[in-house]
Design a protein around this motif. Structure first.
Motif, PDB file in Angstrom:
ATOM      1  N   GLN A   1       0.858  -1.195   0.000  1.00 12.89           N
ATOM      2  CA  GLN A   1       0.000   0.000   0.000  1.00 12.89           C
ATOM      3  C   GLN A   1       0.888   1.236   0.000  1.00 12.89           C
ATOM      4  OE1 GLN A   1      -2.755   0.261   3.287  1.00 12.89           O
ATOM      5  NE2 GLN A   1      -3.727   2.102   2.467  1.00 12.89           N
ATOM      6  N   ILE A   2       0.611   2.157  -0.901  1.00 12.44           N
ATOM      7  CA  ILE A   2       1.390   3.395  -0.943  1.00 12.44           C
ATOM      8  C   ILE A   2       0.530   4.536  -0.416  1.00 12.44           C
ATOM      9  CG2 ILE A   2       2.641   5.032  -2.396  1.00 12.44           C
ATOM     10  CD1 ILE A   2       3.011   2.672  -4.381  1.00 12.44           C
ATOM     11  N   ILE A   3       0.984   5.144   0.666  1.00  8.40           N
ATOM     12  CA  ILE A   3       0.262   6.282   1.246  1.00  8.40           C
ATOM     13  C   ILE A   3       1.084   7.536   0.957  1.00  8.40           C
ATOM     14  CG2 ILE A   3      -0.560   7.332   3.391  1.00  8.40           C
ATOM     15  CD1 ILE A   3      -0.640   4.415   4.511  1.00  8.40           C
ATOM     16  N   THR A   4       0.497   8.459   0.211  1.00  7.86           N
ATOM     17  CA  THR A   4       1.205   9.685  -0.147  1.00  7.86           C
ATOM     18  C   THR A   4       0.646  10.852   0.651  1.00  7.86           C
ATOM     19  OG1 THR A   4       1.463   8.791  -2.368  1.00  7.86           O
ATOM     20  CG2 THR A   4       1.913  11.139  -2.088  1.00  7.86           C
TER      21      THR A   4
ATOM     22  N   PHE B   1      -2.724  13.274  11.463  1.00  6.99           N
ATOM     23  CA  PHE B   1      -1.926  12.358  10.644  1.00  6.99           C
ATOM     24  C   PHE B   1      -2.111  10.916  11.128  1.00  6.99           C
ATOM     25  CE2 PHE B   1       2.026   9.922  10.393  1.00  6.99           C
ATOM     26  CZ  PHE B   1       2.193   9.849   9.027  1.00  6.99           C
ATOM     27  N   LYS B   2      -1.978  10.698  12.432  1.00  5.60           N
ATOM     28  CA  LYS B   2      -2.128   9.341  12.981  1.00  5.60           C
ATOM     29  C   LYS B   2      -3.521   8.781  12.685  1.00  5.60           C
ATOM     30  CE  LYS B   2      -0.317  10.449  17.117  1.00  5.60           C
ATOM     31  NZ  LYS B   2      -0.077  10.350  18.569  1.00  5.60           N
ATOM     32  N   ASN B   3      -4.546   9.605  12.917  1.00  4.42           N
ATOM     33  CA  ASN B   3      -5.917   9.146  12.675  1.00  4.42           C
ATOM     34  C   ASN B   3      -6.132   8.788  11.214  1.00  4.42           C
ATOM     35  OD1 ASN B   3      -6.553   9.473  15.339  1.00  4.42           O
ATOM     36  ND2 ASN B   3      -7.489  11.507  15.077  1.00  4.42           N
ATOM     37  N   ASP B   4      -5.574   9.609  10.312  1.00  2.78           N
ATOM     38  CA  ASP B   4      -5.771   9.356   8.881  1.00  2.78           C
ATOM     39  C   ASP B   4      -5.037   8.093   8.434  1.00  2.78           C
ATOM     40  OD1 ASP B   4      -7.310  11.571   8.925  1.00  2.78           O
ATOM     41  OD2 ASP B   4      -5.963  12.853   7.776  1.00  2.78           O
ATOM     42  N   VAL B   5      -3.839   7.870   8.972  1.00  2.00           N
ATOM     43  CA  VAL B   5      -3.125   6.633   8.621  1.00  2.00           C
ATOM     44  C   VAL B   5      -3.919   5.424   9.128  1.00  2.00           C
ATOM     45  CG1 VAL B   5      -1.051   5.238   9.033  1.00  2.00           C
ATOM     46  CG2 VAL B   5      -0.825   7.675   8.525  1.00  2.00           C
TER      47      VAL B   5
ATOM     48  N   ALA C   1      -6.891   0.661   7.511  1.00  5.05           N
ATOM     49  CA  ALA C   1      -7.795  -0.235   8.241  1.00  5.05           C
ATOM     50  C   ALA C   1      -8.153  -1.495   7.447  1.00  5.05           C
ATOM     51  CB  ALA C   1      -9.063   0.516   8.636  1.00  5.05           C
ATOM     52  N   GLU C   2      -8.317  -1.336   6.124  1.00  6.79           N
ATOM     53  CA  GLU C   2      -8.776  -2.471   5.310  1.00  6.79           C
ATOM     54  C   GLU C   2      -7.675  -3.445   4.924  1.00  6.79           C
ATOM     55  OE1 GLU C   2     -10.847  -1.336   1.785  1.00  6.79           O
ATOM     56  OE2 GLU C   2     -12.069   0.105   2.900  1.00  6.79           O
TER      57      GLU C   2
END
Lengths: 115, 160
Positions: free
Chosen positions: A12-15, A29-33, A38-39
Motif C-alpha cells: 500500500q502506498i500512502i502519499t 496524521f495518525k488518525n488518517d493513517v 484499516a482495510e
C-alpha cells in the motif's frame, strides 16, 4: 490531512500531500493513517516527497503510525526531503525504518513487501 | 545568573543592547507557533541566502517554541513567546523568551539516548526535541532572569 492511498496486491502506498507534519498536524496524521490502512493487510510505504518539514512531534506521529500497523505489516518510508532526512538521521530513527528514494523503487524490490 | 542580577548583564544576555533583525511576539499555542515560523522563514531567507541553514533554523525554532507551549506554559493558557534574531558574521543568533515555568534545576534538558533496538512497540514517540536542538546549535545557553526564561543560541551558516 490530505493523503492519498493506492493499494496493490502486496503493497500500500500512502502519499502525504501536505507540506508539514508538525505538532499541529500530528494527531490528524495518525488518525488518517489508521483509517487508510484499516482495510489492507500488506506492508505500506509512506511517501513523504511532498513534505518539506517534520519536527519531533511529526517524527513521533510517524513512529506511532508504524506501531498502528502492527508487527506483521511494516511501514517503510520514501522520498525524504532534506530537513526530514536530517531529522531521521540526527535522531537515528533512520535505522528503524527502511527508507527508499521513491515509492517506485520500493515497488521494484521485494525488500519492501516482507517484514 | 541568579534572579535580580545587574541590569547591564541582563541586557547583555537577553540581547536588549542590540537591535534585532527580526523580532516577533506571539501566543504560546501550536497554531501560533506554526504561523510565526511561516512568517519568519522568508525573513531568515532574506537575512541569509542559505537554504540549509534556514531549514535548520526552522526546525530548531519549532522544537524550542513547542517545548515552551507544551512544558513552560502547561498550566497557563494566555502565555506569550518573544523571538528575536540577530544577523552575525557566519551565523544567526536567536533569543527566545517566555514567562512560563523554568527548566528543572535551571538546566537545559539533555539529549535523550533512546534504545532504538527495542521491539517496535517500545520505540519512542517523543523526547527528540532537545537532542535536535543540541545537535544543531552552537553557544546554547539558558538564563532565568526576573521570572523570565531566556534561551539563546546560534545557528552557523552552512556556506563559507
Amino acid at each position: 490531512m490530505k493523503m492519498t492511498s493506492e493499494i496493490t496486491s502486496d503493497l500500500q502506498i500512502i502519499t502525504v500531500l501536505e507540506k508539514r507534519i508538525d505538532g499541529v498536524a500530528a494527531i490528524q496524521f495518525k488518525n488518517d493513517v489508521r483509517e487508510l490502512t484499516a482495510e489492507g493487510d500488506t506492508a505500506a510505504i509512506l511517501d513523504l516527497s511532498n513534505v518539506d518539514f517534520v519536527d519531533s512531534s511529526g517524527l513521533g506521529a510517524i513512529v506511532a503510525a508504524m506501531k498502528l500497523l502492527g508487527t506483521d505489516r511494516p511501514l517503510h518510508l520514501a522520498g525524504l526531503t532534506p530537513i526530514v532526512s536530517k531529522v531521521f538521521a540526527l535522531t537515528r530513527m533512520e535505522r528503524v525504518f527502511k527508507i527508499f528514494k521513491t515509492p517506485l523503487e520500493a515497488l521494484k524490490t521485494n525488500e519492501a513487501k516482507s517484514a | 545568573m541568579p534572579e535580580g542580577a545587574s541590569v547591564d548583564r541582563v541586557h547583555s544576555f537577553s540581547g536588549l543592547h542590540r537591535t534585532p533583525s527580526i523580532c516577533l511576539t506571539f501566543p504560546a499555542t501550536q497554531n501560533a507557533v506554526r504561523s510565526a515560523l511561516a512568517s519568519i522563514t522568508p525573513s531568515l531567507r532574506t537575512l541569509c541566502a542559505d537554504e540549509a541553514m534556514v531549514g535548520t533554523a526552522e526546525l530548531v525554532l519549532a522544537e524550542a517554541t513547542n517545548n515552551i507551549v507544551e512544558h513552560a506554559y502547561v498550566e497557563v493558557d494566555d502565555g506569550t513567546i518573544t523571538l528575536s534574531c540577530f544577523k552575525e558574521p557566519g551565523r544567526i543568533g536567536f533569543v527566545i523568551k517566555d514567562r512560563g515555568k523554568n527548566f528543572p534545576n535551571y538546566e537545559i534538558p539533555p539529549k535523550k539516548n533512546h534504545d532504538l533496538n527495542a521491539e517496535p512497540n517500545a520505540l519512542p514517540e517523543g523526547g527528540f526535541g532537545w537532542g535536535l536542538i543540541r545537535d544543531l546549535t552552537t553557544s546554547l545557553e539558558y538564563r532565568r532572569i526576573n521570572g523570565q526564561s531566556i534561551l539563546r543560541f546560534s545557528i552557523p551558516s552552512t556556506t563559507p
